[in-house]
Design a protein around this motif. Structure first.
Motif, PDB file in Angstrom:
ATOM      1  N   GLU A 278      67.056 -61.967  17.827  1.00 27.11           N
ATOM      2  CA  GLU A 278      67.176 -63.334  18.323  1.00 27.11           C
ATOM      3  C   GLU A 278      65.929 -64.168  18.048  1.00 27.11           C
ATOM      4  OE1 GLU A 278      68.611 -63.499  22.344  1.00 27.11           O
ATOM      5  OE2 GLU A 278      70.164 -61.980  21.978  1.00 27.11           O
ATOM      6  N   SER A 279      65.056 -63.678  17.179  1.00 31.51           N
ATOM      7  CA  SER A 279      63.844 -64.420  16.850  1.00 31.51           C
ATOM      8  C   SER A 279      64.164 -65.632  15.982  1.00 31.51           C
ATOM      9  CB  SER A 279      62.860 -63.513  16.099  1.00 31.51           C
ATOM     10  OG  SER A 279      61.720 -64.263  15.699  1.00 31.51           O
ATOM     11  N   TYR A 280      63.474 -66.740  16.246  1.00 30.38           N
ATOM     12  CA  TYR A 280      63.602 -67.931  15.406  1.00 30.38           C
ATOM     13  C   TYR A 280      62.414 -68.075  14.449  1.00 30.38           C
ATOM     14  CZ  TYR A 280      67.670 -69.533  17.949  1.00 30.38           C
ATOM     15  OH  TYR A 280      68.933 -69.635  18.477  1.00 30.38           O
ATOM     16  N   PHE A 281      61.566 -67.073  14.404  1.00 32.62           N
ATOM     17  CA  PHE A 281      60.511 -67.028  13.404  1.00 32.62           C
ATOM     18  C   PHE A 281      61.057 -66.344  12.145  1.00 32.62           C
ATOM     19  CE2 PHE A 281      58.172 -67.220  17.406  1.00 32.62           C
ATOM     20  CZ  PHE A 281      57.200 -68.167  17.126  1.00 32.62           C
ATOM     21  N   VAL A 282      60.382 -66.539  11.036  1.00 27.91           N
ATOM     22  CA  VAL A 282      60.728 -65.814   9.817  1.00 27.91           C
ATOM     23  C   VAL A 282      59.491 -65.086   9.328  1.00 27.91           C
ATOM     24  CG1 VAL A 282      62.461 -67.538   9.221  1.00 27.91           C
ATOM     25  CG2 VAL A 282      60.190 -67.701   8.204  1.00 27.91           C
ATOM     26  N   SER A 283      59.717 -64.106   8.486  1.00 22.93           N
ATOM     27  CA  SER A 283      58.614 -63.332   7.931  1.00 22.93           C
ATOM     28  C   SER A 283      57.934 -64.124   6.815  1.00 22.93           C
ATOM     29  CB  SER A 283      59.136 -62.015   7.365  1.00 22.93           C
ATOM     30  OG  SER A 283      59.981 -62.273   6.250  1.00 22.93           O
ATOM     31  N   PRO A 284      56.689 -63.809   6.508  1.00 23.43           N
ATOM     32  CA  PRO A 284      56.025 -64.462   5.368  1.00 23.43           C
ATOM     33  C   PRO A 284      56.804 -64.273   4.070  1.00 23.43           C
ATOM     34  CG  PRO A 284      54.417 -63.280   6.700  1.00 23.43           C
ATOM     35  CD  PRO A 284      55.771 -62.906   7.228  1.00 23.43           C
ATOM     36  N   GLU A 285      57.454 -63.107   3.911  1.00 23.44           N
ATOM     37  CA  GLU A 285      58.209 -62.838   2.684  1.00 23.44           C
ATOM     38  C   GLU A 285      59.427 -63.755   2.575  1.00 23.44           C
ATOM     39  OE1 GLU A 285      55.681 -59.585   3.818  1.00 23.44           O
ATOM     40  OE2 GLU A 285      57.314 -60.559   4.933  1.00 23.44           O
ATOM     41  N   ARG A 286      60.118 -63.954   3.705  1.00 19.49           N
ATOM     42  CA  ARG A 286      61.298 -64.832   3.653  1.00 19.49           C
ATOM     43  C   ARG A 286      60.867 -66.278   3.361  1.00 19.49           C
ATOM     44  NH1 ARG A 286      65.682 -66.482   8.374  1.00 19.49           N
ATOM     45  NH2 ARG A 286      66.990 -67.768   7.019  1.00 19.49           N
ATOM     46  N   TRP A 287      59.774 -66.700   3.954  1.00 14.52           N
ATOM     47  CA  TRP A 287      59.282 -68.064   3.701  1.00 14.52           C
ATOM     48  C   TRP A 287      58.899 -68.239   2.241  1.00 14.52           C
ATOM     49  CZ3 TRP A 287      59.436 -72.611   5.995  1.00 14.52           C
ATOM     50  CH2 TRP A 287      58.558 -73.621   5.586  1.00 14.52           C
ATOM     51  N   ALA A 288      58.237 -67.233   1.702  1.00 13.21           N
ATOM     52  CA  ALA A 288      57.791 -67.323   0.309  1.00 13.21           C
ATOM     53  C   ALA A 288      58.964 -67.395  -0.651  1.00 13.21           C
ATOM     54  CB  ALA A 288      56.901 -66.121  -0.027  1.00 13.21           C
ATOM     55  N   SER A 289      60.078 -66.737  -0.305  1.00 11.03           N
ATOM     56  CA  SER A 289      61.227 -66.716  -1.197  1.00 11.03           C
ATOM     57  C   SER A 289      62.167 -67.901  -0.986  1.00 11.03           C
ATOM     58  CB  SER A 289      62.017 -65.416  -1.013  1.00 11.03           C
ATOM     59  OG  SER A 289      62.570 -65.351   0.296  1.00 11.03           O
ATOM     60  N   ALA A 290      61.945 -68.678   0.069  1.00  9.69           N
ATOM     61  CA  ALA A 290      62.833 -69.807   0.373  1.00  9.69           C
ATOM     62  C   ALA A 290      62.516 -70.992  -0.538  1.00  9.69           C
ATOM     63  CB  ALA A 290      62.677 -70.217   1.830  1.00  9.69           C
TER      64      ALA A 290
ATOM     65  N   VAL B 194      58.164 -77.052  17.552  1.00  6.18           N
ATOM     66  CA  VAL B 194      57.628 -76.403  18.737  1.00  6.18           C
ATOM     67  C   VAL B 194      56.709 -75.242  18.381  1.00  6.18           C
ATOM     68  CG1 VAL B 194      59.532 -74.766  18.995  1.00  6.18           C
ATOM     69  CG2 VAL B 194      58.283 -75.524  21.017  1.00  6.18           C
ATOM     70  N   ALA B 195      56.888 -74.695  17.184  1.00  6.69           N
ATOM     71  CA  ALA B 195      56.113 -73.533  16.746  1.00  6.69           C
ATOM     72  C   ALA B 195      56.177 -73.466  15.231  1.00  6.69           C
ATOM     73  CB  ALA B 195      56.693 -72.244  17.350  1.00  6.69           C
ATOM     74  N   PRO B 196      55.262 -72.746  14.606  1.00  7.38           N
ATOM     75  CA  PRO B 196      55.351 -72.573  13.155  1.00  7.38           C
ATOM     76  C   PRO B 196      56.593 -71.775  12.788  1.00  7.38           C
ATOM     77  CG  PRO B 196      53.689 -71.108  14.073  1.00  7.38           C
ATOM     78  CD  PRO B 196      54.088 -72.028  15.177  1.00  7.38           C
ATOM     79  N   VAL B 197      57.093 -71.985  11.593  1.00  9.45           N
ATOM     80  CA  VAL B 197      58.284 -71.256  11.146  1.00  9.45           C
ATOM     81  C   VAL B 197      57.954 -69.786  10.904  1.00  9.45           C
ATOM     82  CG1 VAL B 197      60.010 -71.074   9.315  1.00  9.45           C
ATOM     83  CG2 VAL B 197      59.281 -73.333  10.123  1.00  9.45           C
ATOM     84  N   VAL B 198      56.830 -69.517  10.288  1.00 10.88           N
ATOM     85  CA  VAL B 198      56.425 -68.142   9.969  1.00 10.88           C
ATOM     86  C   VAL B 198      55.770 -67.522  11.194  1.00 10.88           C
ATOM     87  CG1 VAL B 198      55.033 -66.682   8.467  1.00 10.88           C
ATOM     88  CG2 VAL B 198      56.122 -68.750   7.558  1.00 10.88           C
ATOM     89  N   HIS B 199      56.201 -66.328  11.537  1.00  7.92           N
ATOM     90  CA  HIS B 199      55.615 -65.628  12.683  1.00  7.92           C
ATOM     91  C   HIS B 199      54.115 -65.432  12.450  1.00  7.92           C
ATOM     92  CE1 HIS B 199      54.879 -62.599  15.745  1.00  7.92           C
ATOM     93  NE2 HIS B 199      56.051 -62.891  16.259  1.00  7.92           N
ATOM     94  N   PRO B 200      53.286 -65.778  13.436  1.00  6.85           N
ATOM     95  CA  PRO B 200      51.834 -65.733  13.217  1.00  6.85           C
ATOM     96  C   PRO B 200      51.280 -64.370  12.863  1.00  6.85           C
ATOM     97  CG  PRO B 200      52.356 -67.009  15.170  1.00  6.85           C
ATOM     98  CD  PRO B 200      53.630 -66.346  14.744  1.00  6.85           C
ATOM     99  N   PHE B 201      51.838 -63.294  13.458  1.00  9.71           N
ATOM    100  CA  PHE B 201      51.263 -61.980  13.157  1.00  9.71           C
ATOM    101  C   PHE B 201      52.283 -60.860  13.233  1.00  9.71           C
ATOM    102  CE2 PHE B 201      51.084 -61.190  17.728  1.00  9.71           C
ATOM    103  CZ  PHE B 201      50.828 -62.445  18.263  1.00  9.71           C
ATOM    104  N   ALA B 202      53.517 -61.135  12.868  1.00  5.53           N
ATOM    105  CA  ALA B 202      54.547 -60.092  12.894  1.00  5.53           C
ATOM    106  C   ALA B 202      54.213 -58.980  11.913  1.00  5.53           C
ATOM    107  CB  ALA B 202      55.905 -60.688  12.535  1.00  5.53           C
ATOM    108  N   GLY B 203      54.183 -57.751  12.437  1.00  5.20           N
ATOM    109  CA  GLY B 203      54.004 -56.590  11.570  1.00  5.20           C
ATOM    110  C   GLY B 203      52.597 -56.406  11.049  1.00  5.20           C
ATOM    111  N   HIS B 204      51.638 -57.169  11.586  1.00  3.41           N
ATOM    112  CA  HIS B 204      50.273 -57.058  11.096  1.00  3.41           C
ATOM    113  C   HIS B 204      49.321 -56.810  12.255  1.00  3.41           C
ATOM    114  CE1 HIS B 204      51.496 -58.558   7.145  1.00  3.41           C
ATOM    115  NE2 HIS B 204      52.198 -59.471   7.780  1.00  3.41           N
TER     116      HIS B 204
END
Length: 343
Positions: free
Chosen positions: A122-134, A305-315
């Motif tokens: 249910e997260s509305y953030f996306v991963s850096p990889e998804r953002w890069a490929s969009a 309300v927040a950045p699209v890319v999750h600030p630190f998911a998986g890192h």
């Protein structure tokens, strides 16, 4: 798993659990009767009411039904998942099978990975990889989705597309349970659409896009910024002190931090649990407390309300950066310095 503020709260909730109201769950039984009675009552009288009024009422009732489905999957009003499912499988809100929603939502309750797009369905953030490929268009749509207006207008489309993509992947890998859930849902949906058209005069496209889509849009008001990306898990979930209409429509799920800590507490007790320990929950959530959904509207109608890319998911995030992220997502409001909202 229940997370109590302290032993005194645990004992207090055990006493509440022993009450006739809690043991019988009569408010939830009354709710089931009200939702189903209201929905089918409006549908049967759609011609007399006029189609615009009928569709609007059905959309509102379908949103309420989705709140009921949320209650059912958390073990109310009975302890039997099968019995509860019988009250939740009707496709009154069109788009998602109850069983698929149940499985997905229970995974969302893994608070250690809350908001992580790789772990939280249910997260509305996306991963850096998804953002890069969009592409540019998708990036724009993702950014708009992080505004309140965009979440209401575009959020349902994203959810529907995600559900369809999910069932395609599940069927391709031979997931029989998901395929069976969707097959049952589609059969029930076809039967309901046939009945609505031939008995109530409600055409299929009016039901799907005049009831189902607006119901999801209303639900998107509740889920808008329910969770924020901060390092401390207890501070990721909001308390929204909404007015009575929204509390009833969302079955007190606006007290969302309380629900995540105590998912077994029924909807009719959440407000009492919260108000008895209001300051403690404010502290626990890092003052992530909102004075109603109008607060979000004023601040984030057309602002992200927040950045699209999750600030630190998986890192692994350096401590200094965690502090900056936490501060960014916890600025006080202009009219109440004690309430910190994600910026």
């Amino acid at each position: 798993m229940s997370l109590y503020l302290d032993d005194a709260q645990r004992q207090e909730i055990q006493r509440m659990r022993a009450s006739m109201r809690w043991r019988s769950e009569w408010p939830t039984w009354l709710l089931i009767a009200g939702v189903y009675g209201g929905w089918f009552g409006v549908a049967l009288n759609a011609q007399a009411l006029g189609m615009p009024l009928a569709l609007g009422a059905l959309a509102l009732l379908s949103c309420w039904y989705m709140s009921l489905q949320h209650e059912l999957l958390h073990g109310h009003p009975t302890r039997s998942p099968l019995v509860n499912a019988l009250f939740g499988i009707a496709p009154l809100a069109v788009w998602f099978p109850y069983a698929v929603y149940r499985e997905s939502h229970l995974r969302h309750h893994d608070d250690d990975h809350l908001t992580d797009p790789a772990r939280d369905p249910e997260s509305y953030f996306v991963s850096p990889e998804r953002w890069a490929s969009a592409g540019p268009t998708m990036r724009l749509l993702l950014a708009l989705r992080n505004t309140l207006v965009g979440r209401v207008l575009l959020g349902p489309a994203f959810s529907i597309a995600g559900a369809l993509r999910g069932v395609a992947v599940a069927v391709a890998r031979g997931d029989v349970r998901v395929a069976a859930s969707w097959a049952l849902h589609l059969v029930l949906l076809a039967a309901l659409v046939y009945w609505l058209e031939h008995r109530c005069g409600i055409r299929w496209f009016a039901f799907m896009f005049g009831v189902g889509y607006p119901a999801l849009a209303l639900g998107a008001v509740r889920s808008f910024h329910e969770h924020r990306a901060v390092a401390d898990a207890p501070q990721r979930t909001v308390i929204n002190e909404a007015g009575w209409f929204w509390r009833l429509l969302f079955l007190n799920n606006n007290y969302h931090a309380v629900h995540h800590d105590l998912p077994g507490v029924p909807w009719f007790a959440l407000g009492t649990v919260y108000h008895r320990r209001r300051e403690a929950y404010a502290e626990r959530t890092g003052r992530f407390v909102v004075q109603g959904y109008g607060e979000w509207l004023k601040r984030f109608a057309l602002a992200m309300v927040a950045p699209v890319v999750h600030p630190f998911a998986g890192h692994k995030v350096p401590a200094a950066r965690v502090t900056r992220i936490r501060d960014t997502f916890a600025r006080p409001t202009a009219n109440d310095a004690s309430n910190r909202l994600a910026g």
